[in-house]
Design an enzyme around this catalytic site. Structure first.
Site, PDB file in Angstrom:
ATOM      1  CB  SER A  27      -0.912  -0.052   1.227  1.00 53.37           C
ATOM      2  OG  SER A  27      -1.706   1.096   1.297  1.00 53.37           O
ATOM      3  CD  GLN A  28       1.496   4.638   3.187  1.00 51.09           C
ATOM      4  OE1 GLN A  28       2.205   5.537   2.744  1.00 51.09           O
ATOM      5  NE2 GLN A  28       0.217   4.815   3.449  1.00 51.09           N
ATOM      6  CB  SER A  53       5.269  -6.322  -5.547  1.00 52.15           C
ATOM      7  OG  SER A  53       4.265  -6.518  -4.617  1.00 52.15           O
ATOM      8  CG  HIS A 108       2.768   2.976  12.377  1.00 45.26           C
ATOM      9  ND1 HIS A 108       2.259   3.936  13.224  1.00 45.26           N
ATOM     10  CD2 HIS A 108       2.323   1.792  12.860  1.00 45.26           C
ATOM     11  CE1 HIS A 108       1.547   3.350  14.172  1.00 45.26           C
ATOM     12  NE2 HIS A 108       1.576   2.043  13.974  1.00 45.26           N
ATOM     13  CD  GLU A 195      -4.300   1.900  12.991  1.00 48.29           C
ATOM     14  OE1 GLU A 195      -4.105   2.626  12.007  1.00 48.29           O
ATOM     15  OE2 GLU A 195      -3.468   1.068  13.375  1.00 48.29           O
TER      16      GLU A 195
END
Ligand code: NAD
Ligand code: MG
Length: 344
Positions: A27-28, A53, A108, A195
């Site tokens: 995702s990031q 990927s 994060h 979250e």
């Protein structure tokens, strides 16, 4: 008040000439690597041999190397792997390749905040945490904009860590939206709380429970789906643009009054106490300990089981059918960018 930085405030050029290794292309990872490269940075993506990927990243024009080789190549190592995997990859591949003056970067603060990774003192440790899912980091960039990001500095032996973080944030597009400075501790604890209590946990239970109440009372599931899930986006968009008052300005007086009198019956003082207990579990490390043990010792079996149960919920079945029958505005849903989240 926290400082806000924009493109125009970020003038130095510390990141020019640095080699940036992005570990992971989920995702990031896919968003950072493509945005950085298109902004002129020297980027290599580090993946495992056989990663699904690999081909997609190369097709997007990125250079891909195996994790060890990518870590040896880079001066700035950006760890965009799942949080519970980072410690293992750090020990096996990152630590042996860190030289004095390199940067170790996170999106994060989890592994630093909970002491899973302890970097050597001669390495800069900083964070650029986009406040959005990865695919929005990519799509907003392609639209000439960006998403807001938080930056934080944990270690700064070179004296350049903050500038590097600001420049990196600018290169992924966040200087167009706004960059705020925080600390690893504040980012980690508020991110987890947000979250769990509001964005993911709180919101999904609110939607699911409202849907159940209507369906159990005999209303059609399709109608309940529209009321409790579909319309949520429209309401949240109004809040996003103008806050709660702007939302209430747009809805009817009926909805506004009903909301004021009934909202506090849903979210009660007891709910607030529960939220405080969630925050305590985050602050004292209980949540982190349980999560790491679930993922690393239990192989994520409970996570898989609960995900399966949620997928079986009538709300999801009805939603799947309805969405396939309707024309829905998918702006920003990321359909146009590859996102190898959760690949093998
Ligand atoms: P992800 O699950 O989408 O992607 C992880 C990537 O790591 C995948 O490409 C996967 O193939 C690869 N990977 C997994 N195990 C690996 C291993 N052992 N060796 C090499 N590669 C491996 O992850 P994500 O959601 O992008 O999260 C990455 C970081 O960004 C995390 O720290 C997360 O907290 C943070 N973050 C994520 C979001 C988000 O929108 N998803 C938002 C802000 C911050
Ligand atoms: Mg988050």
């Amino acid at each position: 008040m926290v400082n806000m930085y924009y493109d125009a405030d970020i003038t130095t050029d510390k990141i020019a000439g640095k080699k940036i290794t992005i570990l992971g292309c989920g995702s990031q990872g896919h968003a950072h690597s493509r945005n950085l490269q298109e902004s002129g940075a020297d980027v290599v993506v580090g993946l495992r041999k056989g990663s699904s990927s690999w081909g997609k990243a190369e097709k997007a024009g990125l250079t891909v190397k195996e994790v060890d080789e990518a870590c040896a190549w880079g001066d700035i190592i950006v760890v965009l792997l799942p949080d519970t995997v980072q410690k293992r990859v750090y020990e096996a591949s990152i630590a042996p390749n860190l030289n004095a003056g390199d940067s170790l970067v996170f999106a994060h603060g989890f592994n630093i905040r909970y002491g899973l990774i302890t970097p050597p003192e001669d390495v800069d440790v900083w964070m650029v945490a986009p406040k959005s899912p990865g695919h929005r980091v990519r799509t907003t960039y392609t639209e000439g904009f960006g998403v807001p990001a938080l930056i934080a500095v944990e270690q700064n032996p070179t004296g350049d860590a903050k500038n590097l973080a600001l420049e990196y944030a600018k290169l992924i597009g966040s200087g167009r939206a706004g960059i705020l400075e925080t600390s690893f501790t504040e980012e980690t604890e508020t991110d987890l709380f947000g979250e769990q209590a509001v964005l993911c946990g709180g919101c999904e239970e609110l939607v699911k429970t409202g849907f159940e109440v209507l369906v159990e009372a005999g209303y059609e599931p399709e109608i309940a789906y529209f009321e409790c899930l579909h319309e949520l986006k429209l309401i949240v968009d109004l809040m996003y643009e103008g806050g709660i008052a702007a939302m209430n300005y747009s809805v009817s007086h009926t909805a506004e009054y009903g909301g004021y009198v009934s909202g506090p019956r849903v979210i009660t003082p007891e709910t607030k106490e529960n939220m405080k207990a969630i925050l305590t579990d985050i602050q004292d490390g209980t949540f982190a300990k349980n999560f790491v043990s679930e993922m690393e010792e239990n192989g994520g079996k409970n996570l898989d089981r609960i995900r399966g149960e949620y997928e079986e919920h009538t709300l999801e079945k009805v939603g799947e059918k309805l969405r396939s029958m309707m024309k829905i505005d998918k702006t920003g849903s990321g359909d146009d960018c590859f996102n190898a989240s959760n690949d093998a």
